[in-house]
Scaffold this active site. Structure first.
Site, PDB file in Angstrom:
ATOM      1  N   GLN A   7      -0.172 -10.789   4.494  1.00 34.76           N
ATOM      2  CA  GLN A   7      -1.122  -9.696   4.858  1.00 34.76           C
ATOM      3  C   GLN A   7      -2.202 -10.907   4.663  1.00 34.76           C
ATOM      4  OE1 GLN A   7      -0.715  -9.171  -0.281  1.00 34.76           O
ATOM      5  NE2 GLN A   7      -2.389  -7.522   1.088  1.00 34.76           N
ATOM      6  N   GLU A  24      -7.852  -0.796   0.467  1.00 35.97           N
ATOM      7  CA  GLU A  24      -7.278  -1.017  -0.971  1.00 35.97           C
ATOM      8  C   GLU A  24      -8.035  -1.588  -1.767  1.00 35.97           C
ATOM      9  OE1 GLU A  24      -4.655  -3.475  -3.652  1.00 35.97           O
ATOM     10  OE2 GLU A  24      -4.948  -4.675  -1.473  1.00 35.97           O
TER      11      GLU A  24
END
Length: 264
Positions: free
Chosen positions: A113, A200
């Site tokens: 990621q 997030e």
């Protein structure tokens, strides 16, 4: 999971690199390391809510908002994911992270990621670019300049289950950086089973940070590939952040290549 480290890598520039006024990357990195800043796989909300209709499947998580795919087409594995978003105007006190990645939903041995963190503390705002091959430490990317309103494209490309590249491009400044990454060990190979576009609420000192008001983050030109197949985001699963029985985000799929995540 993101354990913070730092790395200086060669940026591929089409314009001169300018330091952000008032920025001090080394001090921010030291602080983030001391506070054990981590990114986590998707954590289900304690009071999981699942809604299903003919057009979408939605669930709630303590830390993720966005869209994900749980499995690739039969016989294929995901190898590339990309998306573009504008660095948001944030307010309050707290932080958030926007990123794209491969694996981490149903396959959790590894996650490849990359993205940006946004942090605000007593009115002071900082931005940090990073990449990670979970479960190895994450690396801050130095020399990549970020300002509110910049358009950032993040691409994660798995060239095999043990190697890949990440590319971050600031299309507003013309600055780009590419880094080759490898699996940290033989148990951290990619499965290519999931892809995601996520905002997030990350972890610090063992608990989730206060989620800042990030306004709206829109991922555009969002795509992923598995073999010769590409995804249509309207077929993905929506997830929103729910904490203490309060839903903090609202995610919508605007088109086959666009996702809108709004703080509420």
């Amino acid at each position: 999971m993101k354990f913070l480290a730092t790395v200086s890598i060669v940026a591929l520039l089409t314009s001169s690199t300018l330091a952000r006024p008032g920025s001090n990357l080394s001090q921010r990195v030291a602080s983030r390391r001391a506070n054990d800043r981590k990114s986590q796989p998707k954590i289900k909300s304690e009071s999981l809510i699942v809604e299903t209709n003919s057009t979408f499947h939605e669930e709630y998580s303590e830390n993720w908002a966005g869209v994900f795919f749980e499995s690739p087409p039969s016989g294929e594995t995901y190898s590339m994911v990309t998306g573009t978003f504008t660095v948001p105007s944030i307010s309050g006190n707290g932080a958030a992270s926007a990123w794209v990645g491969i694996d981490g939903v149903t396959y959790t041995d590894a996650i490849l990621q990359a993205g940006l963190d946004f942090t605000i503390s007593d009115g002071t705002i900082s931005y940090d670019a990073w990449y990670e091959w979970y479960p190895d430490a994450a690396f801050d990317i130095s020399g990549f300049d970020i300002s509110e309103g910049d358009s950032i494209t993040v691409t994660v490309d798995a060239t095999s289950d043990t190697e890949g590249t990440i590319t971050l491009e600031n299309t507003s400044t013309g600055q780009s950086v590419t880094q080759t990454v490898s699996a940290p060990d033989s148990s951290a190979t990619l499965g290519g089973q999931n892809v995601e576009w996520i905002v997030e609420d990350f972890e610090e000192n063992g608990s989730l940070v206060t989620l800042c008001d990030f306004g709206t983050i829109t991922f555009t030109d969002a795509s992923a590939s598995a073999g010769s197949s590409t995804v249509d985001l309207t077929d993905g699963d929506i997830v929103d952040i729910s904490q203490d029985n309060q839903v903090l985000t609202a995610t919508t799929v605007d088109s086959s290549t666009s996702i809108i995540v709004t703080y509420q």
